[in-house]
Design an enzyme around this catalytic site. Structure first.
Site, mmCIF file in Angstrom:
data_model
loop_
_atom_site.group_PDB
_atom_site.id
_atom_site.type_symbol
_atom_site.label_atom_id
_atom_site.label_comp_id
_atom_site.label_asym_id
_atom_site.label_seq_id
_atom_site.Cartn_x
_atom_site.Cartn_y
_atom_site.Cartn_z
ATOM 1 N N TRP A 194 5.512 -6.369 5.641
ATOM 2 C CA TRP A 194 4.284 -5.574 5.744
ATOM 3 C C TRP A 194 4.533 -4.309 6.341
ATOM 4 O O TRP A 194 5.418 -4.282 7.366
ATOM 5 C CB TRP A 194 3.481 -6.735 6.617
ATOM 6 C CG TRP A 194 2.074 -6.162 6.933
ATOM 7 C CD1 TRP A 194 1.161 -5.986 5.953
ATOM 8 C CD2 TRP A 194 1.896 -5.285 8.304
ATOM 9 N NE1 TRP A 194 0.060 -5.082 6.733
ATOM 10 C CE2 TRP A 194 0.632 -4.707 7.997
ATOM 11 C CE3 TRP A 194 2.290 -5.125 9.187
ATOM 12 C CZ2 TRP A 194 -0.099 -3.892 9.188
ATOM 13 C CZ3 TRP A 194 1.891 -4.236 10.223
ATOM 14 C CH2 TRP A 194 0.569 -3.646 10.219
ATOM 15 N N ARG A 444 -3.835 -14.711 9.817
ATOM 16 C CA ARG A 444 -5.183 -13.716 10.004
ATOM 17 C C ARG A 444 -6.305 -14.704 9.956
ATOM 18 O O ARG A 444 -7.546 -14.039 9.523
ATOM 19 C CB ARG A 444 -5.241 -12.828 9.029
ATOM 20 C CG ARG A 444 -5.632 -11.403 9.227
ATOM 21 C CD ARG A 444 -6.124 -10.485 8.164
ATOM 22 N NE ARG A 444 -6.401 -9.141 8.777
ATOM 23 C CZ ARG A 444 -7.175 -8.180 8.220
ATOM 24 N NH1 ARG A 444 -7.583 -8.697 7.015
ATOM 25 N NH2 ARG A 444 -7.440 -7.056 8.576
ATOM 26 N N LYS A 477 -11.809 -2.673 -4.279
ATOM 27 C CA LYS A 477 -10.490 -2.851 -3.820
ATOM 28 C C LYS A 477 -10.359 -4.498 -3.541
ATOM 29 O O LYS A 477 -10.988 -5.026 -2.556
ATOM 30 C CB LYS A 477 -10.540 -2.053 -2.453
ATOM 31 C CG LYS A 477 -9.084 -2.441 -1.683
ATOM 32 C CD LYS A 477 -9.113 -1.356 -0.520
ATOM 33 C CE LYS A 477 -7.952 -1.706 0.374
ATOM 34 N NZ LYS A 477 -7.997 -0.908 1.761
ATOM 35 N N TRP A 478 -9.636 -5.169 -4.404
ATOM 36 C CA TRP A 478 -9.238 -6.469 -4.335
ATOM 37 C C TRP A 478 -7.973 -6.715 -3.420
ATOM 38 O O TRP A 478 -7.110 -6.591 -3.788
ATOM 39 C CB TRP A 478 -9.039 -6.861 -5.774
ATOM 40 C CG TRP A 478 -8.708 -8.314 -5.922
ATOM 41 C CD1 TRP A 478 -8.215 -9.124 -5.351
ATOM 42 C CD2 TRP A 478 -9.777 -9.422 -7.000
ATOM 43 N NE1 TRP A 478 -8.163 -10.705 -6.016
ATOM 44 C CE2 TRP A 478 -9.095 -10.604 -6.724
ATOM 45 C CE3 TRP A 478 -10.731 -8.967 -7.792
ATOM 46 C CZ2 TRP A 478 -9.506 -11.602 -7.633
ATOM 47 C CZ3 TRP A 478 -11.122 -10.015 -8.866
ATOM 48 C CH2 TRP A 478 -10.687 -11.460 -8.339
ATOM 49 N N ASP A 479 -8.406 -7.452 -2.147
ATOM 50 C CA ASP A 479 -7.376 -7.441 -1.237
ATOM 51 C C ASP A 479 -6.781 -8.979 -1.145
ATOM 52 O O ASP A 479 -7.761 -10.034 -1.868
ATOM 53 C CB ASP A 479 -7.798 -7.351 0.084
ATOM 54 C CG ASP A 479 -6.837 -6.631 0.955
ATOM 55 O OD1 ASP A 479 -5.816 -7.062 0.882
ATOM 56 O OD2 ASP A 479 -7.080 -5.804 2.017
ATOM 57 N N ASN A 481 -4.705 -11.089 1.964
ATOM 58 C CA ASN A 481 -4.223 -10.869 3.048
ATOM 59 C C ASN A 481 -3.172 -11.949 3.780
ATOM 60 O O ASN A 481 -3.218 -12.139 4.962
ATOM 61 C CB ASN A 481 -5.311 -10.354 4.187
ATOM 62 C CG ASN A 481 -5.428 -8.939 3.901
ATOM 63 O OD1 ASN A 481 -4.448 -8.165 4.003
ATOM 64 N ND2 ASN A 481 -6.814 -8.548 3.578
ATOM 65 N N CYS A 527 -4.475 -4.812 -4.077
ATOM 66 C CA CYS A 527 -4.206 -4.708 -2.699
ATOM 67 C C CYS A 527 -3.734 -6.182 -2.134
ATOM 68 O O CYS A 527 -4.383 -7.068 -2.258
ATOM 69 C CB CYS A 527 -5.220 -4.176 -1.871
ATOM 70 S SG CYS A 527 -4.780 -4.111 -0.024
ATOM 71 N N ASP A 549 0.216 -0.744 4.073
ATOM 72 C CA ASP A 549 -0.711 -0.506 5.003
ATOM 73 C C ASP A 549 -0.309 0.598 5.800
ATOM 74 O O ASP A 549 -0.522 1.064 6.717
ATOM 75 C CB ASP A 549 -1.008 -1.730 5.788
ATOM 76 C CG ASP A 549 -2.183 -2.582 5.277
ATOM 77 O OD1 ASP A 549 -2.720 -2.047 4.244
ATOM 78 O OD2 ASP A 549 -2.289 -3.509 5.711
HETATM 79 C C1 GLA Z 1 -5.689 -5.280 4.527
HETATM 80 C C2 GLA Z 1 -5.899 -3.913 3.732
HETATM 81 C C3 GLA Z 1 -6.233 -2.533 4.448
HETATM 82 C C4 GLA Z 1 -7.619 -3.054 4.668
HETATM 83 C C5 GLA Z 1 -7.705 -4.300 5.613
HETATM 84 C C6 GLA Z 1 -9.189 -4.999 5.615
HETATM 85 O O1 GLA Z 1 -4.724 -5.137 5.391
HETATM 86 O O2 GLA Z 1 -4.171 -3.621 3.281
HETATM 87 O O3 GLA Z 1 -6.092 -1.496 3.578
HETATM 88 O O4 GLA Z 1 -8.425 -3.101 3.684
HETATM 89 O O5 GLA Z 1 -6.839 -5.559 4.826
HETATM 90 O O6 GLA Z 1 -9.133 -5.978 6.430
#
Ligand code: GLA
Length: 742
Positions: A194, A444, A477-479, A481, A527, A549
């Site tokens: 990361w 997270r 923006k499809w995240d 995490n 993402c 990030d």
């Molecule tokens: C991830 C994404 C960031 C942002 C955060 C929001 O870390 O990579 O760009 O969108 O989530 O929680």
């Protein structure tokens, strides 16, 4: 189920109709298959045992050249059988095979021997479908081959069919295996973590196996499913390179293996770790697609071929670009994540939108924090309603405001996740991946929804569809995490639970397919906490990616360098953020930050509310300059003139429009040492006979540099930068335009 994706359909796009490549050929007498495309020939044949044996993969052979029938390699004493030393196109685990098998199964009666022999084949557009069958039992494997006539990039996948009366457990299934003869090679691959993705690792290939993989349920930051093998030592612009990338966004594996005869094999597909796909009688399993190519122009030539192929054949189109040969360059975006984090609200976002519009931004994107009870990362994921305290009138006033400022609107979502502190989790705790009765590891503060479940799939598609129906949104923006843990799926019987590794990813693709179908103008970014989900699978459904990030402009130079070995600048979103940077505490000038991000698809992610009028004016001017040359940067041919890797004092890139009418050069100094001047840049791929005019975007050429000179001059004499171009974290950029009428 997702509609089966056919390779021939992929490579049968209209723009290829003009390409000059002979049709795939099968020599009936010798039983040799031949595929030609671009500068590449690929040959394989049926050997005397009936195995499908690779014969040649490399530079294009003469049209009239013929290849002798496939002969199995000799055994090496009694310890390495001929089955193991012969480079098979797709081997079953059985009959004394010790190298990586492509396919390993256990039959219902306990038999674990699988020997795949050629049965028949059919000609398909740009390739073959070749049918293999086990020597005794009705397990059939169809190998799909397809070659792009322009680039010579091959696409392979396999369909495994069980025509036994009983189920068969598939324990390992590759998309394809590729072979190279014994020689000294260098392996290139991309690793990271990361905020530290896209490191190019280069090492000699040694006997044994190098495993590149993800066991995480998704592609991962730690290794990317791409490889390049170079004959001899690494070189950017010289030498033979065989490269490839896997189209799969779930757990994947590639092995690069040097055997006892020093031959090299690359095998890739589903990760066999914890894998088990129970294939019922009559069922089929489709593997991912493994794409490979060959270049004689070093790693640079390899990446240029791959970029073009990705732009033309992988990336999706919106309704507006459906018939275009290339997707459109990305809008320049503003995103407030680093400026506001979760503290989004109507007034704050509107104020930022006004500032963004003044800069010449095309798209305004609202990031995390707008939904459910989302104040920080402890709550809200899963509850996709607009937070009424932050947006009392819904999203419409903000979206209308953004539109009135002539920008389109984008929204952050993280559809596959749930916080235990959410209404969704309180209602459906069983929807998260889990083993009942066992702890659920949070990361997270969130859990992964099991997208393999039909009810979860329907929920995710349903809420996304509703958001897009209710609001005039151009972009998601499809995240994603976190990675998987405890990947249980207790809704199905125990022998079927490991199918989660396949069904989850297939359902992800199916949701994206359906969403794009219902909303054909919406664009999507992949993402995953940065670059955790970038691969040729997800890129068939997403228009761009968030590479990291880490937005530090100096770190980004090496990340962008690494990224471009596998993926084009078109999809490489790059934001300009605040200085000092939150990660490294490094201070850099706005010019340096802008130029670093202008190497990819530009975005602004700084707190622009705090910018001085001078900063605003500088960014506005550079965004306008970027807009004017953006297609060359993001869709042209990229030459990495000087690599920023290994702490290099200097770095430079050049992008050339494919018709050679324009080039854009970026130059960066890390820290000037001992008064070194920036090396003269010998430009590449211009038309030697045409005249080109040099225009600075930022910085100056050395005094006496001609304003206009021939392509031959810029390529042979080169471009000298101004002697004053020194210091720490300096940047310059130039454009060269071919003179009218040339
Ligand atoms: C991830 C994404 C960031 C942002 C955060 C929001 O870390 O990579 O760009 O969108 O989530 O929680």
């Amino acid at each position: 189920m997702l509609k089966a994706f056919t390779l021939s359909a992929l490579l049968a796009l209209p723009c290829l109709a003009l390409a000059q490549s002979p049709a795939p050929h099968f020599d009936q007498d010798k039983k040799v298959f031949r595929l030609d495309g671009g500068n590449v020939s690929y040959l394989f044949g049926v050997n005397s045992r009936g195995e499908l044996q690779q014969l040649y993969w490399g530079a294009r052979l003469g049209a009239t050249d013929t290849m002798a029938a496939a002969t199995p390699m000799p055994e090496w004493a009694s310890f390495d059988s001929s089955v193991t030393t012969t480079p098979q196109e797709y081997s079953g685990w059985g009959a004394g095979l010790y190298v990586e098998p492509a396919l390993k199964v256990t039959f219902a009666d306990g038999t674990r021997d699988l020997v795949l022999h050629y049965q028949s084949h059919t000609l398909v557009e740009n390739g073959f479908d070749v049918l293999l069958k086990d020597v005794g039992r009705p397990i059939f494997v169809t190998l799909h081959y397809s070659i792009d006539p322009t680039s010579g990039i091959l696409a392979r996948s396999a369909t495994i069919a069980n025509r036994e009366a009983q189920p068969v457990m598939i324990e390992q299934a590759a998309a394809a295996a590729w072979a190279l003869p014994a020689a000294h090679y260098t392996l290139n691959y991309l690793t990271g973590r990361w905020a530290g993705e896209w490191n190019l690792t280069q090492e000699p290939i040694h006997p044994g196996e190098r495993v590149l993989e993800s066991r995480r349920g998704s592609t991962g930051h730690q290794a990317n499913p791409w490889f390049a093998i170079q004959a001899g030592d690494p070189s950017e612009d010289r030498g033979e390179v065989w490269f490839g990338a896997l189209g799969w966004s779930g757990s994947w594996r590639m092995t690069i293996e040097q055997d006892q005869l020093d031959q090299v094999r690359v095998t890739g597909g589903f990760n066999p770790f914890d894998f088990g796909y129970l294939l019922h009688a009559g069922e089929k399993l489709e593997t991912p697609i493994f794409y490979v190519g060959y270049s004689a122009q070093g790693l640079g030539g390899a990446s240029r071929l791959l970029h073009r192929f990705e732009l033309e054949h992988i990336l999706p189109r919106t309704a507006a670009t459906a018939s275009q040969p290339l997707p459109k360059p990305r809008p320049v975006i503003y995103n407030s994540w680093e400026a506001t984090e979760f503290k989004v609200d109507e007034a704050g976002q509107m104020a930022l939108a006004e500032k963004a519009a003044a800069l010449g931004i095309d798209r305004f994107v609202m990031d995390d924090g707008w939904f459910g009870q989302r104040k920080d990362d402890h709550a809200g994921l899963g509850d996709w309603y607009v937070n009424p305290q932050k947006f009392p009138h819904g999203l419409k006033p903000l979206i209308d405001k953004v539109h009135s400022l002539h920008m389109d609107f984008g929204l952050w979502v993280e559809p596959e996740m749930v916080n235990p502190d959410s209404d969704l989790y309180r209602k459906h705790p069983e929807w998260a991946l889990n083993f009942p009765g066992r702890p659920r590891s949070e990361a997270r503060n969130q859990l992964v929804l099991n997208l393999a479940r039909p009810d979860v799939r329907a929920y995710v598609l349903g809420f996304l569809d509703k958001i897009l129906k209710d609001n005039d949104i151009s972009f998601l923006k499809w995240d994603y995490n976190r990675n998987w843990s405890e990947p249980g799926w207790d809704q199905v019987p125990p022998p079927e639970q490991k199918r989660v590794y396949v069904e989850y990813t297939r359902n992800l693709y199916a949701i994206l397919t359906e969403l794009r179908h219902r909303h054909p103008n919406v664009e999507i970014e992949s993402c995953s906490g940065g670059g955790g989900r970038v691969d040729l699978g997800i890129l068939r459904y997403t228009d761009e990616v968030w590479p990291s990030d880490n937005t530090d402009p100096f770190d980004r130079l090496t990340q962008q360098d690494g990224f471009t070995y596998a993926y084009p600048p078109q999809i490489m979103m790059a934001w300009v953020t605040d200085s000092p940077h939150w990660l490294n505490r490094r201070s850099t000038s706005l010019t340096y930050r802008m130029l670093s991000s202008m190497q990819g698809s530009l975005g602004i992610g700084a707190n622009i509310a705090l910018w001085t009028p001078e900063e605003t004016e500088l960014a506005r001017r550079l965004i306008a300059a970027y807009h004017a040359v953006q297609p060359t940067i993001v869709q042209g041919d990229l030459y990495r003139l000087i690599s920023p890797r290994d702490g290099s004092e200097f770095s430079a890139t050049q992008s050339v429009k494919t018709d050679k009418s324009q080039a854009v050069v970026f130059a960066f100094i890390h820290s000037t040492q001992k008064g070194h001047t920036f090396p003269r840049l010998k430009l590449q791929a211009l038309d030697p006979a045409a005249e080109y005019t040099l225009t600075p975007i930022e910085g100056q050429a050395r005094e006496g540099t001609p304003k206009t000179a021939s392509g031959a001059w810029w390529m042979n004499y080169g471009l000298d930068l101004d002697g004053g171009f020194r210091g720490d974290f300096q940047a310059a950029a130039f454009r060269l335009d071919r003179n009218q009428g040339q």
